[in-house]
Write a protein that holds these residues in place. Structure first.
Motif, PDB file in Angstrom:
ATOM      1  N   MET A  69       0.820  -1.195   0.000  1.00  0.00           N
ATOM      2  CA  MET A  69       0.000   0.000   0.000  1.00  0.00           C
ATOM      3  C   MET A  69       0.862   1.256   0.000  1.00  0.00           C
ATOM      4  SD  MET A  69      -3.107   1.212   0.003  1.00  0.00           S
ATOM      5  CE  MET A  69      -4.381   0.304   0.788  1.00  0.00           C
ATOM      6  N   GLU A  70       2.001   1.184   0.691  1.00  0.00           N
ATOM      7  CA  GLU A  70       2.850   2.367   0.765  1.00  0.00           C
ATOM      8  C   GLU A  70       3.332   2.785  -0.615  1.00  0.00           C
ATOM      9  OE1 GLU A  70       5.984   1.814   3.567  1.00  0.00           O
ATOM     10  OE2 GLU A  70       4.612   1.239   5.161  1.00  0.00           O
ATOM     11  N   ASN A  71       3.661   1.806  -1.464  1.00  0.00           N
ATOM     12  CA  ASN A  71       4.121   2.142  -2.800  1.00  0.00           C
ATOM     13  C   ASN A  71       3.035   2.845  -3.599  1.00  0.00           C
ATOM     14  OD1 ASN A  71       6.658   1.046  -2.399  1.00  0.00           O
ATOM     15  ND2 ASN A  71       6.065  -0.956  -3.165  1.00  0.00           N
ATOM     16  N   VAL A  72       1.797   2.406  -3.425  1.00  0.00           N
ATOM     17  CA  VAL A  72       0.681   3.035  -4.129  1.00  0.00           C
ATOM     18  C   VAL A  72       0.528   4.477  -3.651  1.00  0.00           C
ATOM     19  CG1 VAL A  72      -1.801   2.956  -4.563  1.00  0.00           C
ATOM     20  CG2 VAL A  72      -0.496   0.840  -4.456  1.00  0.00           C
ATOM     21  N   GLU A  73       0.634   4.679  -2.336  1.00  0.00           N
ATOM     22  CA  GLU A  73       0.501   6.037  -1.793  1.00  0.00           C
ATOM     23  C   GLU A  73       1.635   6.934  -2.266  1.00  0.00           C
ATOM     24  OE1 GLU A  73      -0.762   6.595   2.292  1.00  0.00           O
ATOM     25  OE2 GLU A  73      -1.188   4.460   2.389  1.00  0.00           O
ATOM     26  N   GLN A  74       2.834   6.381  -2.385  1.00  0.00           N
ATOM     27  CA  GLN A  74       3.967   7.181  -2.843  1.00  0.00           C
ATOM     28  C   GLN A  74       3.844   7.512  -4.325  1.00  0.00           C
ATOM     29  OE1 GLN A  74       7.308   4.755  -1.788  1.00  0.00           O
ATOM     30  NE2 GLN A  74       7.254   5.350   0.364  1.00  0.00           N
ATOM     31  N   ARG A  75       3.360   6.564  -5.099  1.00  0.00           N
ATOM     32  CA  ARG A  75       3.273   6.754  -6.545  1.00  0.00           C
ATOM     33  C   ARG A  75       2.078   7.613  -6.944  1.00  0.00           C
ATOM     34  NH1 ARG A  75       4.848   2.994 -11.096  1.00  0.00           N
ATOM     35  NH2 ARG A  75       4.517   4.346 -12.879  1.00  0.00           N
ATOM     36  N   TYR A  76       0.964   7.458  -6.225  1.00  0.00           N
ATOM     37  CA  TYR A  76      -0.274   8.179  -6.552  1.00  0.00           C
ATOM     38  C   TYR A  76      -0.808   8.916  -5.320  1.00  0.00           C
ATOM     39  CZ  TYR A  76      -0.117   4.765 -10.354  1.00  0.00           C
ATOM     40  OH  TYR A  76       0.275   3.990 -11.412  1.00  0.00           O
ATOM     41  N   PRO A  77      -0.064   9.886  -4.795  1.00  0.00           N
ATOM     42  CA  PRO A  77      -0.496  10.502  -3.528  1.00  0.00           C
ATOM     43  C   PRO A  77      -1.832  11.246  -3.632  1.00  0.00           C
ATOM     44  CG  PRO A  77       1.328  11.717  -4.488  1.00  0.00           C
ATOM     45  CD  PRO A  77       1.164  10.469  -5.298  1.00  0.00           C
ATOM     46  N   ILE A  78      -2.056  11.947  -4.725  1.00  0.00           N
ATOM     47  CA  ILE A  78      -3.302  12.709  -4.855  1.00  0.00           C
ATOM     48  C   ILE A  78      -4.481  11.760  -5.043  1.00  0.00           C
ATOM     49  CG2 ILE A  78      -4.549  14.387  -6.275  1.00  0.00           C
ATOM     50  CD1 ILE A  78      -1.808  15.705  -6.830  1.00  0.00           C
ATOM     51  N   THR A  79      -4.294  10.756  -5.879  1.00  0.00           N
ATOM     52  CA  THR A  79      -5.365   9.778  -6.099  1.00  0.00           C
ATOM     53  C   THR A  79      -5.725   9.074  -4.803  1.00  0.00           C
ATOM     54  OG1 THR A  79      -4.601   9.431  -8.360  1.00  0.00           O
ATOM     55  CG2 THR A  79      -6.026   7.736  -7.423  1.00  0.00           C
ATOM     56  N   MET A  80      -4.737   8.670  -4.032  1.00  0.00           N
ATOM     57  CA  MET A  80      -5.003   7.988  -2.773  1.00  0.00           C
ATOM     58  C   MET A  80      -5.705   8.916  -1.790  1.00  0.00           C
ATOM     59  SD  MET A  80      -4.282   4.854  -2.991  1.00  0.00           S
ATOM     60  CE  MET A  80      -4.408   4.421  -1.272  1.00  0.00           C
ATOM     61  N   ALA A  81      -5.329  10.187  -1.778  1.00  0.00           N
ATOM     62  CA  ALA A  81      -6.002  11.139  -0.891  1.00  0.00           C
ATOM     63  C   ALA A  81      -7.471  11.283  -1.269  1.00  0.00           C
ATOM     64  CB  ALA A  81      -5.297  12.492  -0.945  1.00  0.00           C
ATOM     65  N   VAL A  82      -7.745  11.338  -2.562  1.00  0.00           N
ATOM     66  CA  VAL A  82      -9.134  11.435  -3.027  1.00  0.00           C
ATOM     67  C   VAL A  82      -9.916  10.189  -2.638  1.00  0.00           C
ATOM     68  CG1 VAL A  82     -10.583  11.511  -5.099  1.00  0.00           C
ATOM     69  CG2 VAL A  82      -8.627  13.042  -4.905  1.00  0.00           C
ATOM     70  N   LEU A  83      -9.303   9.009  -2.832  1.00  0.00           N
ATOM     71  CA  LEU A  83      -9.986   7.762  -2.493  1.00  0.00           C
ATOM     72  C   LEU A  83     -10.245   7.650  -0.986  1.00  0.00           C
ATOM     73  CD1 LEU A  83      -8.108   5.302  -4.855  1.00  0.00           C
ATOM     74  CD2 LEU A  83     -10.442   6.148  -5.111  1.00  0.00           C
ATOM     75  N   LYS A  84      -9.265   8.052  -0.176  1.00  0.00           N
ATOM     76  CA  LYS A  84      -9.460   8.006   1.272  1.00  0.00           C
ATOM     77  C   LYS A  84     -10.558   8.972   1.704  1.00  0.00           C
ATOM     78  CE  LYS A  84      -4.904   6.461   2.706  1.00  0.00           C
ATOM     79  NZ  LYS A  84      -3.674   6.795   3.432  1.00  0.00           N
ATOM     80  N   ASN A  85     -10.607  10.146   1.076  1.00  0.00           N
ATOM     81  CA  ASN A  85     -11.666  11.098   1.378  1.00  0.00           C
ATOM     82  C   ASN A  85     -13.022  10.510   1.013  1.00  0.00           C
ATOM     83  OD1 ASN A  85     -12.887  13.548   2.123  1.00  0.00           O
ATOM     84  ND2 ASN A  85     -12.752  14.323   0.038  1.00  0.00           N
ATOM     85  N   ALA A  86     -13.086   9.834  -0.123  1.00  0.00           N
ATOM     86  CA  ALA A  86     -14.345   9.215  -0.547  1.00  0.00           C
ATOM     87  C   ALA A  86     -14.780   8.149   0.445  1.00  0.00           C
ATOM     88  CB  ALA A  86     -14.192   8.617  -1.943  1.00  0.00           C
ATOM     89  N   ILE A  87     -13.838   7.340   0.921  1.00  0.00           N
ATOM     90  CA  ILE A  87     -14.170   6.308   1.903  1.00  0.00           C
ATOM     91  C   ILE A  87     -14.703   6.949   3.186  1.00  0.00           C
ATOM     92  CG2 ILE A  87     -13.178   4.534   3.404  1.00  0.00           C
ATOM     93  CD1 ILE A  87     -11.328   3.815   1.045  1.00  0.00           C
ATOM     94  N   ASP A  88     -14.071   8.033   3.631  1.00  0.00           N
ATOM     95  CA  ASP A  88     -14.545   8.717   4.836  1.00  0.00           C
ATOM     96  C   ASP A  88     -15.955   9.264   4.640  1.00  0.00           C
ATOM     97  OD1 ASP A  88     -12.179   8.173   6.130  1.00  0.00           O
ATOM     98  OD2 ASP A  88     -11.307  10.160   5.759  1.00  0.00           O
TER      99      ASP A  88
END
Length: 51
Positions: A1-20
């Protein structure tokens, strides 16, 4: 998961916001919440497969 967050930080932030946001939905069945969260999980898996 860390690699995904490092490679796609903005996308992961958007997805985490959507989950919240989904977690705080009112007047929605638990099945609908679970379905949306699983759709987001599929996107995360697809992103990790691009690494």
């Amino acid at each position: 998961m860390e690699n995904v967050e490092q490679r796609y930080p903005i996308t992961m932030a958007v997805l985490k916001n959507a989950i919240d946001r989904i977690a705080s939905w009112k007047n929605v069945t638990p099945q609908a919440k679970t379905r949306k969260q699983s759709e987001i999980a599929v996107v995360i898996v697809a992103l990790s497969n691009t690494l």
